[in-house]
Design a protein around this motif. Structure first.
Motif, mmCIF file in Angstrom:
data_model
loop_
_atom_site.group_PDB
_atom_site.id
_atom_site.type_symbol
_atom_site.label_atom_id
_atom_site.label_comp_id
_atom_site.label_asym_id
_atom_site.label_seq_id
_atom_site.Cartn_x
_atom_site.Cartn_y
_atom_site.Cartn_z
ATOM 1 N N HIS A 1 29.748 -7.776 -4.437
ATOM 2 C CA HIS A 1 30.439 -6.485 -4.296
ATOM 3 C C HIS A 1 31.452 -6.371 -3.162
ATOM 4 O O HIS A 1 32.634 -6.262 -3.427
ATOM 5 N N THR B 1 30.885 -2.643 -10.560
ATOM 6 C CA THR B 1 30.480 -4.017 -10.841
ATOM 7 C C THR B 1 31.630 -4.788 -11.471
ATOM 8 O O THR B 1 32.145 -4.400 -12.517
ATOM 9 N N VAL C 1 30.630 -10.481 -12.974
ATOM 10 C CA VAL C 1 29.184 -10.310 -12.857
ATOM 11 C C VAL C 1 28.582 -10.027 -14.240
ATOM 12 O O VAL C 1 27.553 -10.610 -14.616
ATOM 13 N N VAL D 1 23.035 -9.663 -9.856
ATOM 14 C CA VAL D 1 23.705 -8.606 -9.100
ATOM 15 C C VAL D 1 25.038 -9.141 -8.597
ATOM 16 O O VAL D 1 25.235 -10.349 -8.482
ATOM 17 N N GLY D 2 25.934 -8.223 -8.280
ATOM 18 C CA GLY D 2 27.221 -8.616 -7.714
ATOM 19 C C GLY D 2 27.153 -8.615 -6.200
ATOM 20 O O GLY D 2 26.381 -7.876 -5.594
ATOM 21 N N LEU E 1 23.964 -2.838 -12.919
ATOM 22 C CA LEU E 1 25.329 -2.453 -13.305
ATOM 23 C C LEU E 1 25.710 -1.093 -12.754
ATOM 24 O O LEU E 1 25.054 -0.093 -13.036
#
Length: 317
Positions: A279, A170, A174, A276-277, A165
């Motif tokens: 992004h 984030t 997510v 996880v993202g 995070l």
């Protein structure tokens, strides 16, 4: 090409090619679909040779479809294991990196192994999984070929969920995915925020000669504590609405100085899933996988979920 009618809700889609790595992903996907109450779609992209042969035969007129030996073998594995949810088998044509995202357009999850047939055994992550991490239309779970035995023995419910995070970057989807995954698996969630301490001003001063250079001073304890306290405040504020939305999920907040990817990889040793993202979106609109997600995918010891951002058109709606 299906043998079982699936429910109307979004399925879990798993890509298989008959390799040991894809069979690990298949086992994880079966467990996940059962726990989510979702149907499962087992997808195999036929080899170029089989696609070409089928096209040539079809050009000669109506004829029986060429059998997909890989799918036949995978079907045997699934039926031998047994399952409590509807399962559909699909043999696909085209490239893997095009066909699997197309099959997962309305999926809840897309699951793959870290590597398939071919390539170098020393590689931790294959090119197909890397590409899918950047292009999948839904969350992608990559099951590593050297995953912890405990995580695989526990299936999709083994071990806590570990969320990487960044309080400011984030996306909500997510965080929601991580909380929902923890709830469905009946495990705890750990939200990890790692950050680098800024350099001390004196470390930026260049010495006039090599003989006079000295190592930069370590950060002062008070400075480090101040940054940690500020990061803890930001993380708490970011997670508060999600904790209220998912009150049944037990979670802990972890904030510490360090490299985010390294912290998540180390934490994956006793986790069941790292979230996880994806992004980053390139200025031309194409999606790029972030450096943290990239590193975690290559080195995590348990399955990794890469969650894509909401499409721009949906975000504007």
């Amino acid at each position: 090409m299906s043998d079982t009618n699936t429910a109307s809700e979004p399925p879990v889609v798993v890509g298989v090619d008959g390799s040991e790595h894809s069979l690990r992903a298949l086992e994880w996907a079966l467990s996940a679909a059962e726990h989510l109450g979702s149907p499962l779609v087992v997808a195999h992209v036929r080899s170029d040779a089989l696609q070409l042969g089928a096209a040539r035969i079809a050009s000669l007129g109506p004829s029986p479809e060429l059998p997909d030996a890989v799918m036949g073998a995978v079907r045997t594995v699934v039926e031998k294991r047994g399952h409590s949810m509807p399962v559909r088998y699909e043999s696909l044509d085209g490239s893997v990196t095009d066909a699997l995202p197309a099959a997962a357009r309305v999926a809840r999850l897309l699951v793959t192994g870290s590597r398939g047939h071919g390539g170098f055994a020393s590689l931790l992550l294959g090119s197909t999984s890397r590409t899918l991490a950047a292009t999948a239309p839904c969350p992608l779970v990559v099951v590593p070929h050297e995953a912890r035995a405990a995580a695989l023995e526990g299936g999709a419910e083994g071990g806590r969920v570990l969320l990487g995070l960044h309080p400011e970057e984030t996306p909500d989807e997510v965080v929601d995915f991580a909380f929902e995954a923890a709830r469905h698996r009946g495990v705890s969630l750990e939200a990890v925020t790692a950050f680098r301490l800024p350099p001390q001003p004196t470390s930026l001063v260049v010495a006039p000669a090599p003989a006079l250079q000295v190592p930069p001073p370590l950060p002062l304890a008070d400075d480090a504590e101040q940054f940690v306290r500020e990061a803890e405040r930001e993380q708490e504020e970011r997670l508060r609405p999600f904790a209220e939305r998912w009150p049944e999920v037990g979670f802990v907040r972890t904030v510490l100085p360090g490299d985010a990817a390294g912290v998540l990889v180390e934490g994956s040793r006793d986790a069941g899933l790292v979230v996880v993202g994806r992004h980053h979106r390139h200025r031309f609109g194409s999606l790029l996988i972030g450096s943290v997600a990239h590193a975690v995918l290559h080195h995590a010891h348990c399955p990794v979920a890469v969650v894509p951002p909401v499409p721009q058109e949906r975000a504007r709606a």
